[in-house]
Design a protein around this motif. Structure first.
Motif, mmCIF file in Angstrom:
data_model
loop_
_atom_site.group_PDB
_atom_site.id
_atom_site.type_symbol
_atom_site.label_atom_id
_atom_site.label_comp_id
_atom_site.label_asym_id
_atom_site.label_seq_id
_atom_site.Cartn_x
_atom_site.Cartn_y
_atom_site.Cartn_z
ATOM 1 N N ILE A 41 0.851 -1.176 0.000
ATOM 2 C CA ILE A 41 0.000 0.000 0.000
ATOM 3 C C ILE A 41 0.888 1.227 0.000
ATOM 4 N N ALA A 42 0.320 2.365 -0.329
ATOM 5 C CA ALA A 42 1.069 3.615 -0.318
ATOM 6 C C ALA A 42 0.205 4.692 0.318
ATOM 7 N N HIS A 43 0.851 5.689 0.830
ATOM 8 C CA HIS A 43 0.162 6.836 1.412
ATOM 9 C C HIS A 43 0.746 8.085 0.773
ATOM 10 N N SER A 44 -0.099 8.941 0.259
ATOM 11 C CA SER A 44 0.372 10.187 -0.350
ATOM 12 C C SER A 44 0.449 11.275 0.716
ATOM 13 N N GLY A 45 1.511 12.022 0.671
ATOM 14 C CA GLY A 45 1.674 13.119 1.615
ATOM 15 C C GLY A 45 3.109 13.211 2.086
ATOM 16 N N THR A 46 3.337 14.120 2.980
ATOM 17 C CA THR A 46 4.676 14.302 3.530
ATOM 18 C C THR A 46 4.812 13.506 4.824
ATOM 19 N N ALA A 48 5.476 14.746 7.616
ATOM 20 C CA ALA A 48 4.803 15.540 8.651
ATOM 21 C C ALA A 48 3.281 15.369 8.614
ATOM 22 N N SER A 49 2.713 15.116 7.412
ATOM 23 C CA SER A 49 1.253 15.001 7.316
ATOM 24 C C SER A 49 0.759 13.560 7.452
ATOM 25 N N THR A 50 1.678 12.614 7.578
ATOM 26 C CA THR A 50 1.295 11.207 7.697
ATOM 27 C C THR A 50 0.980 10.876 9.155
ATOM 28 N N SER A 51 -0.220 10.369 9.386
ATOM 29 C CA SER A 51 -0.598 10.010 10.758
ATOM 30 C C SER A 51 0.141 8.748 11.197
ATOM 31 N N ASP A 52 0.201 8.535 12.472
ATOM 32 C CA ASP A 52 0.825 7.319 13.005
ATOM 33 C C ASP A 52 0.109 6.075 12.485
ATOM 34 N N ASP A 53 -1.224 6.129 12.402
ATOM 35 C CA ASP A 53 -1.994 4.979 11.906
ATOM 36 C C ASP A 53 -1.672 4.677 10.453
ATOM 37 N N ASP A 54 -1.567 5.720 9.615
ATOM 38 C CA ASP A 54 -1.222 5.493 8.204
ATOM 39 C C ASP A 54 0.188 4.931 8.072
ATOM 40 N N PHE A 55 1.123 5.457 8.834
ATOM 41 C CA PHE A 55 2.495 4.967 8.804
ATOM 42 C C PHE A 55 2.546 3.491 9.206
#
Length: 63
Positions: A41-46, A48-55
């Motif tokens: 999976i991937a998460h778009s953003g920086t 700094a903008s990535t939440s702990d849950d998304d990480f």
């Protein structure tokens, strides 16, 4: 049976789910010659903008 294929939806971040799948595959086929893990999976953003849950979700699926 030659040519027999099983597709399965397994949470690769859950060790118990992976172990259960592996056991069922070995029982079904009397062994496993090839196993393809196509998870990611991937998460778009920086950073700094990535939440702990998304990480955590990315790390569980990709590593």
């Amino acid at each position: 049976m030659p040519g027999d294929v099983v597709l399965s939806d397994v949470d690769v971040g859950d060790r118990n789910a992976v172990a259960k799948f592996a056991k069922s595959a070995v029982e079904h086929f009397s062994g496993v010659d090839i196993l393809i893990n196509c998870a990611g999976i991937a998460h778009s953003g920086t950073v700094a903008s990535t939440s702990d849950d998304d990480f955590e979700a990315v790390m569980r699926a990709d590593y």
